[in-house]
Design a protein around this motif. Sequence first.
Motif, PDB file in Angstrom:
ATOM      1  N   ALA A 157      14.216  17.605  10.805  1.00  0.00           N
ATOM      2  CA  ALA A 157      15.032  16.856   9.606  1.00  0.00           C
ATOM      3  C   ALA A 157      14.377  15.610   9.715  1.00  0.00           C
ATOM      4  CB  ALA A 157      16.407  17.193   8.956  1.00  0.00           C
ATOM      5  N   PHE A 231      12.905  25.238  14.071  1.00  0.00           N
ATOM      6  CA  PHE A 231      13.585  24.369  12.945  1.00  0.00           C
ATOM      7  C   PHE A 231      14.822  24.189  12.461  1.00  0.00           C
ATOM      8  CE2 PHE A 231      14.526  24.508   8.257  1.00  0.00           C
ATOM      9  CZ  PHE A 231      13.713  23.540   8.062  1.00  0.00           C
ATOM     10  N   GLU A 257      17.861  25.206  12.420  1.00  0.00           N
ATOM     11  CA  GLU A 257      19.237  24.835  12.342  1.00  0.00           C
ATOM     12  C   GLU A 257      19.518  24.297  10.508  1.00  0.00           C
ATOM     13  OE1 GLU A 257      22.022  24.486  14.406  1.00  0.00           O
ATOM     14  OE2 GLU A 257      20.588  25.047  16.131  1.00  0.00           O
ATOM     15  N   SER A 260      25.160  22.511   6.467  1.00  0.00           N
ATOM     16  CA  SER A 260      26.574  23.485   7.029  1.00  0.00           C
ATOM     17  C   SER A 260      27.751  22.438   6.054  1.00  0.00           C
ATOM     18  CB  SER A 260      26.652  23.580   8.545  1.00  0.00           C
ATOM     19  OG  SER A 260      27.884  22.949   8.920  1.00  0.00           O
ATOM     20  N   PHE A 405      24.380  15.649   0.855  1.00  0.00           N
ATOM     21  CA  PHE A 405      23.853  14.894   1.778  1.00  0.00           C
ATOM     22  C   PHE A 405      24.296  13.228   1.817  1.00  0.00           C
ATOM     23  CE2 PHE A 405      21.152  14.996   5.927  1.00  0.00           C
ATOM     24  CZ  PHE A 405      21.688  15.393   6.345  1.00  0.00           C
ATOM     25  N   LEU A 433      28.301  24.625  11.826  1.00  0.00           N
ATOM     26  CA  LEU A 433      28.192  23.911  12.875  1.00  0.00           C
ATOM     27  C   LEU A 433      29.026  24.118  13.319  1.00  0.00           C
ATOM     28  CD1 LEU A 433      25.200  21.717  11.545  1.00  0.00           C
ATOM     29  CD2 LEU A 433      25.214  24.059  13.308  1.00  0.00           C
TER      30      LEU A 433
HETATM   31  P1  NAP Z   1      13.866  19.918   4.475  1.00  0.00           P
HETATM   32  O1  NAP Z   1      13.165  19.604   2.932  1.00  0.00           O
HETATM   33  O2  NAP Z   1      14.132  21.589   4.519  1.00  0.00           O
HETATM   34  O3  NAP Z   1      12.788  19.209   5.757  1.00  0.00           O
HETATM   35  C1  NAP Z   1      13.134  19.481   6.798  1.00  0.00           C
HETATM   36  C2  NAP Z   1      11.406  19.548   7.501  1.00  0.00           C
HETATM   37  O4  NAP Z   1      10.978  20.605   7.220  1.00  0.00           O
HETATM   38  C3  NAP Z   1      10.705  18.466   7.063  1.00  0.00           C
HETATM   39  O5  NAP Z   1       9.767  17.950   8.708  1.00  0.00           O
HETATM   40  C4  NAP Z   1       9.848  18.914   6.266  1.00  0.00           C
HETATM   41  O6  NAP Z   1       8.546  18.511   6.110  1.00  0.00           O
HETATM   42  C5  NAP Z   1       9.430  20.509   6.648  1.00  0.00           C
HETATM   43  N1  NAP Z   1       9.310  21.760   6.187  1.00  0.00           N
HETATM   44  C6  NAP Z   1       9.004  21.829   4.612  1.00  0.00           C
HETATM   45  N2  NAP Z   1       8.385  22.326   3.704  1.00  0.00           N
HETATM   46  C7  NAP Z   1       7.980  23.008   4.677  1.00  0.00           C
HETATM   47  C8  NAP Z   1       7.640  24.497   5.160  1.00  0.00           C
HETATM   48  N3  NAP Z   1       6.973  24.847   3.761  1.00  0.00           N
HETATM   49  N4  NAP Z   1       6.890  24.514   6.202  1.00  0.00           N
HETATM   50  C9  NAP Z   1       6.827  24.121   7.216  1.00  0.00           C
HETATM   51  N5  NAP Z   1       8.068  23.113   7.057  1.00  0.00           N
HETATM   52  C10 NAP Z   1       7.980  22.488   5.925  1.00  0.00           C
HETATM   53  O7  NAP Z   1      15.251  18.610   5.276  1.00  0.00           O
HETATM   54  P2  NAP Z   1      16.095  17.430   5.282  1.00  0.00           P
HETATM   55  O8  NAP Z   1      15.952  17.257   3.742  1.00  0.00           O
HETATM   56  O9  NAP Z   1      14.425  16.426   6.302  1.00  0.00           O
HETATM   57  O10 NAP Z   1      16.947  17.395   6.252  1.00  0.00           O
HETATM   58  C11 NAP Z   1      18.004  17.120   5.520  1.00  0.00           C
HETATM   59  C12 NAP Z   1      18.690  18.733   5.660  1.00  0.00           C
HETATM   60  O11 NAP Z   1      18.747  19.189   7.223  1.00  0.00           O
HETATM   61  C13 NAP Z   1      19.833  19.070   5.358  1.00  0.00           C
HETATM   62  O12 NAP Z   1      20.535  20.196   4.225  1.00  0.00           O
HETATM   63  C14 NAP Z   1      21.201  18.808   6.350  1.00  0.00           C
HETATM   64  O13 NAP Z   1      21.683  19.686   6.141  1.00  0.00           O
HETATM   65  C15 NAP Z   1      20.286  19.863   7.888  1.00  0.00           C
HETATM   66  N6  NAP Z   1      20.057  19.376   8.847  1.00  0.00           N
HETATM   67  C16 NAP Z   1      20.537  20.585  10.121  1.00  0.00           C
HETATM   68  C17 NAP Z   1      20.682  20.023  10.909  1.00  0.00           C
HETATM   69  C18 NAP Z   1      21.450  20.759  11.778  1.00  0.00           C
HETATM   70  O14 NAP Z   1      21.352  20.770  13.032  1.00  0.00           O
HETATM   71  N7  NAP Z   1      21.739  21.945  11.329  1.00  0.00           N
HETATM   72  C19 NAP Z   1      20.521  18.248  11.223  1.00  0.00           C
HETATM   73  C20 NAP Z   1      20.146  17.631  10.580  1.00  0.00           C
HETATM   74  C21 NAP Z   1      19.554  18.033   9.323  1.00  0.00           C
HETATM   75  P3  NAP Z   1       8.479  17.007   5.125  1.00  0.00           P
HETATM   76  O15 NAP Z   1       9.390  16.174   4.967  1.00  0.00           O
HETATM   77  O16 NAP Z   1       6.995  16.196   5.299  1.00  0.00           O
HETATM   78  O17 NAP Z   1       8.494  17.743   3.755  1.00  0.00           O
END
Ligand code: NAP
Length: 524
Positions: A157, A231, A257, A260, A405, A433
């Motif tokens: 993320a 992921f 992950e 949450s 967020f 979490l």
């Molecule tokens: P995201 O938009 O879901 O992207 C996450 C990752 O997935 C990025 O590297 C993205 O690449 C990639 N991705 C997007 N579409 C994909 C596909 N079809 N196939 C494979 N990979 C793909 O999330 P984000 O906006 O970066 O992060 C924010 C979210 O992460 C929040 O909801 C937060 O709660 C969550 N988070 C959770 C944790 C945990 O440990 N539980 C930790 C941190 C964040 P691109 O950037 O190139 O689109």
Amino acid sequence: MIELLSNYAAGKWQGGHGTGYSLIDPVLGTELVRVDSTGLDLATAFAFARNNGGSALRHLTYPERAAMLGAASKVLQANKDLYYDISLKNSGTVKNDTAVDVDGGIYTLSTYAKLGASLSASHFLLDGDLALLGKDPLFQSQHLLTPTRGVALLINAFNFPSWGLWEKAAPALLSGVPVIVKPATATAWLTQRMVKDVIDAGIFPVGALSIICGSSAGLMDQLEPFDVVSFTGSAETAAIIRSHPAVTQKSVRVNIEADSVNSALLLPSERSANESFELLVKEVTREMTVKSGQKCTAIRRIFVPDSLYEAVAQAISARLDKITVGNPRNESVRMGAVVNREQFNSVLSGLAFLQEQTQVLHSASKHTLIEADPTTSCCTGPTLLGTRSATGSDAADRVHDTEVFGPVATIVPYRNNDLDHALQLIRRGQGSLVTSVYGHDHGELAKVVPELTDSHGRIHVISPDISTLNTGHGNVMPQSLHGGPGRAGGGEELGGLRALNFYHRRAAVQASTSVLSLLKPSSN
Ligand code: NAP
């Protein structure tokens, strides 16, 4: 001329063939660098990692690989100033917030170096003891863990470009599994630079560590049955990963992950302004504002007895008043930006959605931005909401479902002296979490813990005796489990050496005890 960052795949640095995607300074709005993976030969990159990187790593023992993690952490430590600079520019974070990501990542890496040094100098691990299969003890069963003969695809993320990389890569590499990192595009610069520094230092075998920046297109298509994918990101992208044929048809192991709606609970017996009350108020304020609320573990819901609703709101609001917001280059600023315009708009729309069922107890508009243009920067002040209503707080459902967020949290009152009501409300988050519980009575705290462990990956239990010792609600420590059931993705990361399980295959060996006795962890 804007630099186009290289990818490291198949043992060499290679640029994409397209024009790339711009990474932007969220405070100044300026273009920083570009990333691009168009035209990379992904099949060759994955095969090279699997065959060259994997084979070389598996020839090493756990302590040998642990020593490499230690060497990598030293390289990163030596370059920290550069990482702080990149974070300031690309994530818009103040120094303290950068530390959570940069120092947190290095600390996690060095912790796995230490944990790995304590393992036997072997190529596999024993899992449990011999088990009798019948009356005669000559024929028994022993479980064995061996590193999977595949590659670990790590998809991260945007909010933790350093910690998100190392908390996954450290256990994978220690296990003997090569990694291909795909950082979130918005903040890929820091991840790319850290990986580059470690690769340039020549610490790991070629192919053990690769990075592909830019589009995720085609990455999942490369996965084979013994590969794994770890992921971190939104629930929406998690659903795409889970339903990919690599997972549904080839049984590629997946760890998710996701987002949450974490919580904090003040126990019913607490009183206004007592120590537990103050500890909760302080931590909620910190959780709302560290990294501008862009932490997967951040407290989003605050459960307090109805009689303390106003007192808690006033105390948090008084602390929020002191949070200065704006350009992190200004030393007086405590809270920087959210990562980009898209996230900024998403925070505003999420807030508007929650506001339809809540009251504003502290408004972002109280915060005048310091050295940041409100029309172009992605800075916003913190907002505290509350769900108190004449009919009780049960009707407000959005607060339990919506992760905004950014620097936003909601106070949810529960009926006085009714802990069950508080627990019912917490469970409406459908799996988180982490939750923090605040109270002075150790007996009451211990009693509530098993009521929360089924729906959370971590319970942070805070009593006054550990007020200065605790590591904080939102800080993920490598020694403790990270991940949560249900909505949080159902994944498990860290937790000390438990993290190695994901990168190993477990097999039962049924044999003569004489053969089993030769399967010593120190044998090759
Ligand atoms: P995201 O938009 O879901 O992207 C996450 C990752 O997935 C990025 O590297 C993205 O690449 C990639 N991705 C997007 N579409 C994909 C596909 N079809 N196939 C494979 N990979 C793909 O999330 P984000 O906006 O970066 O992060 C924010 C979210 O992460 C929040 O909801 C937060 O709660 C969550 N988070 C959770 C944790 C945990 O440990 N539980 C930790 C941190 C964040 P691109 O950037 O190139 O689109």
